[in-house]
Design a protein around this motif. Structure first.
Motif, PDB file in Angstrom:
ATOM      1  N   ALA A  47       7.644   6.941  -1.476  1.00 34.73           N
ATOM      2  CA  ALA A  47       6.919   6.935  -0.197  1.00 34.73           C
ATOM      3  C   ALA A  47       5.425   6.719  -0.419  1.00 34.73           C
ATOM      4  O   ALA A  47       4.778   5.985   0.335  1.00 34.73           O
ATOM      5  N   ARG A  48       4.881   7.346  -1.455  1.00 28.60           N
ATOM      6  CA  ARG A  48       3.454   7.186  -1.760  1.00 28.60           C
ATOM      7  C   ARG A  48       3.137   5.742  -2.119  1.00 28.60           C
ATOM      8  O   ARG A  48       2.201   5.133  -1.578  1.00 28.60           O
ATOM      9  N   VAL A  54      -6.563  13.015   0.074  1.00 24.82           N
ATOM     10  CA  VAL A  54      -6.271  13.195   1.495  1.00 24.82           C
ATOM     11  C   VAL A  54      -5.741  14.601   1.784  1.00 24.82           C
ATOM     12  O   VAL A  54      -6.091  15.205   2.795  1.00 24.82           O
ATOM     13  N   VAL A  55      -4.894  15.132   0.894  1.00 27.33           N
ATOM     14  CA  VAL A  55      -4.287  16.443   1.150  1.00 27.33           C
ATOM     15  C   VAL A  55      -5.028  17.581   0.435  1.00 27.33           C
ATOM     16  O   VAL A  55      -4.584  18.732   0.441  1.00 27.33           O
ATOM     17  N   ASN A  89       2.762  24.320   3.575  1.00 25.93           N
ATOM     18  CA  ASN A  89       1.613  23.626   4.182  1.00 25.93           C
ATOM     19  C   ASN A  89       1.272  22.342   3.443  1.00 25.93           C
ATOM     20  O   ASN A  89       0.972  21.321   4.063  1.00 25.93           O
ATOM     21  N   LEU A  90       1.330  22.381   2.113  1.00 28.02           N
ATOM     22  CA  LEU A  90       1.052  21.164   1.348  1.00 28.02           C
ATOM     23  C   LEU A  90       2.132  20.114   1.630  1.00 28.02           C
ATOM     24  O   LEU A  90       1.827  18.939   1.822  1.00 28.02           O
ATOM     25  N   CYS A 137       3.644  14.984   4.176  1.00 24.64           N
ATOM     26  CA  CYS A 137       4.494  14.268   5.131  1.00 24.64           C
ATOM     27  C   CYS A 137       3.662  13.570   6.198  1.00 24.64           C
ATOM     28  O   CYS A 137       3.934  12.417   6.550  1.00 24.64           O
ATOM     29  N   ARG A 138       2.668  14.254   6.716  1.00 32.73           N
ATOM     30  CA  ARG A 138       1.793  13.638   7.726  1.00 32.73           C
ATOM     31  C   ARG A 138       1.091  12.411   7.154  1.00 32.73           C
ATOM     32  O   ARG A 138       1.007  11.368   7.802  1.00 32.73           O
ATOM     33  N   CYS A 139       0.580  12.550   5.951  1.00 34.54           N
ATOM     34  CA  CYS A 139      -0.146  11.455   5.316  1.00 34.54           C
ATOM     35  C   CYS A 139       0.767  10.257   5.064  1.00 34.54           C
ATOM     36  O   CYS A 139       0.350   9.110   5.223  1.00 34.54           O
ATOM     37  N   LEU A 140       2.016  10.521   4.695  1.00 36.50           N
ATOM     38  CA  LEU A 140       2.945   9.443   4.354  1.00 36.50           C
ATOM     39  C   LEU A 140       3.788   8.986   5.532  1.00 36.50           C
ATOM     40  O   LEU A 140       4.615   8.085   5.397  1.00 36.50           O
TER      41      LEU A 140
END
Length: 75
Positions: free
Chosen positions: A17-18, A31-32, A52-53, A58-61
């Motif tokens: 995904a990254r 970003v995280v 939380n991490l 997930c939000r970033c990807l």
């Protein structure tokens, strides 16, 4: 010696995904707000991240927890 243990395969879905987003480990880490080493250890299966991490990643990807972190199989 425990011979019944499964070999660690790491988190291939996280790495996939990254890379699909065109991000390096350092980019995602920035970003995280973690170190590049943390992302590397997560991808290798050597780090148990906080919820939380995981959510931040997930939000970033642009994906969800089940897709990246659920061990029940591919989604």
């Amino acid at each position: 010696m425990d011979t019944d243990r499964k070999p660690r395969t790491g988190n291939v879905r996280l790495r996939t995904a990254r890379v699909a987003r065109g991000l390096t480990q350092a980019d995602l880490a920035r970003v995280v707000n973690v170190s590049r080493q943390t992302i590397s250890m997560m991808e290798a299966g050597d780090h148990n991240p906080t919820l939380n991490l995981c959510l931040d990643i997930c939000r970033c990807l642009g994906t969800d927890l089940n897709s990246l972190f659920w061990e029940g199989g591919d989604h």
